[in-house]
Design a protein around this motif. Structure first.
Motif, PDB file in Angstrom:
ATOM      1  N   ASN A 199       0.822  -1.193   0.000  1.00 37.34           N
ATOM      2  CA  ASN A 199       0.000   0.000   0.000  1.00 37.34           C
ATOM      3  C   ASN A 199       0.867   1.258   0.000  1.00 37.34           C
ATOM      4  O   ASN A 199       1.376   1.652   1.033  1.00 37.34           O
ATOM      5  N   ILE A 200       1.031   1.842  -1.167  1.00 38.17           N
ATOM      6  CA  ILE A 200       1.808   3.075  -1.268  1.00 38.17           C
ATOM      7  C   ILE A 200       0.828   4.214  -1.506  1.00 38.17           C
ATOM      8  O   ILE A 200       0.101   4.234  -2.491  1.00 38.17           O
ATOM      9  N   TYR A 201       0.792   5.126  -0.565  1.00 36.59           N
ATOM     10  CA  TYR A 201      -0.050   6.316  -0.720  1.00 36.59           C
ATOM     11  C   TYR A 201       0.680   7.268  -1.657  1.00 36.59           C
ATOM     12  O   TYR A 201       1.574   8.004  -1.244  1.00 36.59           O
ATOM     13  N   ILE A 202       0.309   7.227  -2.940  1.00 42.18           N
ATOM     14  CA  ILE A 202       1.061   8.012  -3.922  1.00 42.18           C
ATOM     15  C   ILE A 202       0.918   9.510  -3.678  1.00 42.18           C
ATOM     16  O   ILE A 202       1.798  10.273  -4.065  1.00 42.18           O
ATOM     17  N   ASP A 203      -0.163   9.937  -3.026  1.00 39.82           N
ATOM     18  CA  ASP A 203      -0.311  11.348  -2.697  1.00 39.82           C
ATOM     19  C   ASP A 203       0.736  11.782  -1.675  1.00 39.82           C
ATOM     20  O   ASP A 203       1.222  12.906  -1.714  1.00 39.82           O
ATOM     21  N   LYS A 204       1.118  10.870  -0.788  1.00 49.22           N
ATOM     22  CA  LYS A 204       2.140  11.176   0.213  1.00 49.22           C
ATOM     23  C   LYS A 204       3.548  10.878  -0.307  1.00 49.22           C
ATOM     24  O   LYS A 204       4.508  11.544   0.053  1.00 49.22           O
ATOM     25  N   GLN A 205       3.664   9.882  -1.173  1.00 50.87           N
ATOM     26  CA  GLN A 205       4.956   9.509  -1.744  1.00 50.87           C
ATOM     27  C   GLN A 205       5.490  10.606  -2.658  1.00 50.87           C
ATOM     28  O   GLN A 205       6.689  10.875  -2.688  1.00 50.87           O
ATOM     29  N   THR A 206       4.598  11.251  -3.399  1.00 59.10           N
ATOM     30  CA  THR A 206       4.986  12.308  -4.340  1.00 59.10           C
ATOM     31  C   THR A 206       4.095  13.526  -4.081  1.00 59.10           C
ATOM     32  O   THR A 206       3.179  13.832  -4.854  1.00 59.10           O
ATOM     33  N   PRO A 207       4.340  14.218  -2.977  1.00 58.76           N
ATOM     34  CA  PRO A 207       3.434  15.299  -2.559  1.00 58.76           C
ATOM     35  C   PRO A 207       3.369  16.470  -3.540  1.00 58.76           C
ATOM     36  O   PRO A 207       2.320  17.105  -3.662  1.00 58.76           O
ATOM     37  N   ALA A 208       4.429  16.745  -4.269  1.00 61.18           N
ATOM     38  CA  ALA A 208       4.391  17.865  -5.222  1.00 61.18           C
ATOM     39  C   ALA A 208       3.371  17.590  -6.334  1.00 61.18           C
ATOM     40  O   ALA A 208       2.626  18.486  -6.745  1.00 61.18           O
ATOM     41  N   ALA A 209       3.322  16.356  -6.799  1.00 59.17           N
ATOM     42  CA  ALA A 209       2.341  16.005  -7.830  1.00 59.17           C
ATOM     43  C   ALA A 209       0.927  16.118  -7.274  1.00 59.17           C
ATOM     44  O   ALA A 209       0.016  16.617  -7.948  1.00 59.17           O
ATOM     45  N   TYR A 210       0.723  15.671  -6.037  1.00 56.70           N
ATOM     46  CA  TYR A 210      -0.604  15.756  -5.425  1.00 56.70           C
ATOM     47  C   TYR A 210      -1.005  17.215  -5.185  1.00 56.70           C
ATOM     48  O   TYR A 210      -2.168  17.572  -5.392  1.00 56.70           O
ATOM     49  N   ARG A 211      -0.064  18.042  -4.792  1.00 58.10           N
ATOM     50  CA  ARG A 211      -0.364  19.485  -4.636  1.00 58.10           C
ATOM     51  C   ARG A 211      -0.773  20.088  -5.971  1.00 58.10           C
ATOM     52  O   ARG A 211      -1.684  20.914  -6.042  1.00 58.10           O
ATOM     53  N   ALA A 212      -0.115  19.664  -7.044  1.00 52.17           N
ATOM     54  CA  ALA A 212      -0.480  20.155  -8.378  1.00 52.17           C
ATOM     55  C   ALA A 212      -1.899  19.711  -8.735  1.00 52.17           C
ATOM     56  O   ALA A 212      -2.679  20.496  -9.305  1.00 52.17           O
ATOM     57  N   LEU A 213      -2.261  18.481  -8.398  1.00 48.06           N
ATOM     58  CA  LEU A 213      -3.619  18.000  -8.642  1.00 48.06           C
ATOM     59  C   LEU A 213      -4.629  18.805  -7.824  1.00 48.06           C
ATOM     60  O   LEU A 213      -5.699  19.170  -8.326  1.00 48.06           O
ATOM     61  N   ASN A 214      -4.290  19.110  -6.587  1.00 46.90           N
ATOM     62  CA  ASN A 214      -5.162  19.962  -5.766  1.00 46.90           C
ATOM     63  C   ASN A 214      -5.279  21.363  -6.361  1.00 46.90           C
ATOM     64  O   ASN A 214      -6.352  21.967  -6.319  1.00 46.90           O
ATOM     65  N   GLY A 215      -4.193  21.874  -6.924  1.00 46.20           N
ATOM     66  CA  GLY A 215      -4.242  23.173  -7.597  1.00 46.20           C
ATOM     67  C   GLY A 215      -5.176  23.135  -8.793  1.00 46.20           C
ATOM     68  O   GLY A 215      -5.947  24.082  -9.032  1.00 46.20           O
ATOM     69  N   LEU A 216      -5.136  22.041  -9.549  1.00 49.09           N
ATOM     70  CA  LEU A 216      -6.058  21.854 -10.666  1.00 49.09           C
ATOM     71  C   LEU A 216      -7.494  21.871 -10.148  1.00 49.09           C
ATOM     72  O   LEU A 216      -8.367  22.533 -10.717  1.00 49.09           O
ATOM     73  N   ALA A 217      -7.750  21.160  -9.050  1.00 49.86           N
ATOM     74  CA  ALA A 217      -9.098  21.093  -8.489  1.00 49.86           C
ATOM     75  C   ALA A 217      -9.598  22.482  -8.090  1.00 49.86           C
ATOM     76  O   ALA A 217     -10.775  22.806  -8.292  1.00 49.86           O
ATOM     77  N   LEU A 218      -8.723  23.310  -7.552  1.00 48.48           N
ATOM     78  CA  LEU A 218      -9.118  24.683  -7.196  1.00 48.48           C
ATOM     79  C   LEU A 218      -9.515  25.473  -8.432  1.00 48.48           C
ATOM     80  O   LEU A 218     -10.528  26.184  -8.436  1.00 48.48           O
ATOM     81  N   LYS A 219      -8.735  25.359  -9.490  1.00 50.08           N
ATOM     82  CA  LYS A 219      -9.044  26.065 -10.747  1.00 50.08           C
ATOM     83  C   LYS A 219     -10.334  25.537 -11.375  1.00 50.08           C
ATOM     84  O   LYS A 219     -11.119  26.303 -11.934  1.00 50.08           O
ATOM     85  N   VAL A 220     -10.548  24.221 -11.295  1.00 45.90           N
ATOM     86  CA  VAL A 220     -11.771  23.623 -11.817  1.00 45.90           C
ATOM     87  C   VAL A 220     -12.973  24.144 -11.028  1.00 45.90           C
ATOM     88  O   VAL A 220     -14.016  24.474 -11.606  1.00 45.90           O
ATOM     89  N   GLY A 221     -12.829  24.249  -9.715  1.00 43.60           N
ATOM     90  CA  GLY A 221     -13.893  24.810  -8.887  1.00 43.60           C
ATOM     91  C   GLY A 221     -14.208  26.244  -9.261  1.00 43.60           C
ATOM     92  O   GLY A 221     -15.382  26.646  -9.315  1.00 43.60           O
ATOM     93  N   GLU A 222     -13.163  27.023  -9.536  1.00 44.14           N
ATOM     94  CA  GLU A 222     -13.365  28.407  -9.972  1.00 44.14           C
ATOM     95  C   GLU A 222     -14.096  28.455 -11.313  1.00 44.14           C
ATOM     96  O   GLU A 222     -14.986  29.285 -11.512  1.00 44.14           O
ATOM     97  N   ALA A 223     -13.736  27.560 -12.226  1.00 42.37           N
ATOM     98  CA  ALA A 223     -14.397  27.514 -13.535  1.00 42.37           C
ATOM     99  C   ALA A 223     -15.865  27.123 -13.381  1.00 42.37           C
ATOM    100  O   ALA A 223     -16.740  27.686 -14.056  1.00 42.37           O
ATOM    101  N   ALA A 224     -16.144  26.168 -12.506  1.00 43.61           N
ATOM    102  CA  ALA A 224     -17.529  25.745 -12.265  1.00 43.61           C
ATOM    103  C   ALA A 224     -18.348  26.895 -11.693  1.00 43.61           C
ATOM    104  O   ALA A 224     -19.482  27.142 -12.121  1.00 43.61           O
ATOM    105  N   GLU A 225     -17.764  27.607 -10.750  1.00 41.71           N
ATOM    106  CA  GLU A 225     -18.458  28.755 -10.159  1.00 41.71           C
ATOM    107  C   GLU A 225     -18.672  29.848 -11.195  1.00 41.71           C
ATOM    108  O   GLU A 225     -19.773  30.406 -11.305  1.00 41.71           O
ATOM    109  N   ALA A 226     -17.654  30.145 -11.986  1.00 45.36           N
ATOM    110  CA  ALA A 226     -17.769  31.179 -13.021  1.00 45.36           C
ATOM    111  C   ALA A 226     -18.821  30.805 -14.065  1.00 45.36           C
ATOM    112  O   ALA A 226     -19.496  31.679 -14.612  1.00 45.36           O
TER     113      ALA A 226
END
Length: 157
Positions: A9-36
């Motif tokens: 069980n490798i938590y890839i979000d914890k193993q490669t946190p920079a990639a997961y932060r980038a995915l979270n950044g995408l989610a924030l932008k997607v949320g902004e687009a949905a709201e807009a």
């Protein structure tokens, strides 16, 4: 957690946190687009849930059910979501968004995809179509992170 569990069980979000932060950044932008685009938060959560149902992601299902209920979604609509096409409880816009999200998640044959895209275009503005598409892309990515990482759903306290 035992050594065997850790190896399996490798938590890839914890193993490669920079990639997961980038995915979270995408989610924030997607949320902004949905709201807009003017998409209701309840619809966004319905999409997140339907995508997670298709992908079988228990972790995301648990989280987004809680979020949908918090946005005022009803138990009836959540319970029939897997069979949304067979009900009368969703609006035409919600049905178009759900159909588009399913088509983008399942990637059916080209002619089926084109039919779903055309139907969605009849109900969704350009901004809504784009936002629903990005919601689907992001949710599919989060589902895969949780499935690969085997994120657990623990009982509520």
């Amino acid at each position: 957690m035992s050594t065997d569990e850790r190896r399996a069980n490798i938590y890839i979000d914890k193993q490669t946190p920079a990639a997961y932060r980038a995915l979270n950044g995408l989610a924030l932008k997607v949320g902004e687009a949905a709201e807009a685009a003017g998409l209701d938060r309840k619809l966004v959560e319905l999409l997140n849930l339907r995508i997670s149902q298709i992908n079988g992601c228990a972790y995301c299902l648990n989280m987004h059910t809680r979020l949908a209920l918090g946005e005022g979604e009803t138990a009836q609509r959540l319970s029939v979501l897997p069979s949304w096409r067979d009900t009368e409880v969703f609006t035409d816009k919600e049905r178009a968004a759900l159909a588009l999200a399913e088509a983008l998640t399942e990637l059916p044959a080209h002619h089926s995809q084109e039919r779903e895209y055309a139907a969605a275009r009849e109900q969704l503005t350009d901004e809504e179509f784009s936002a629903v598409s990005w919601i689907t892309v992001a949710m599919n990515a989060f589902n895969r992170v949780s499935i690969v990482s085997k994120h657990r759903v623990r009982p509520n306290k």
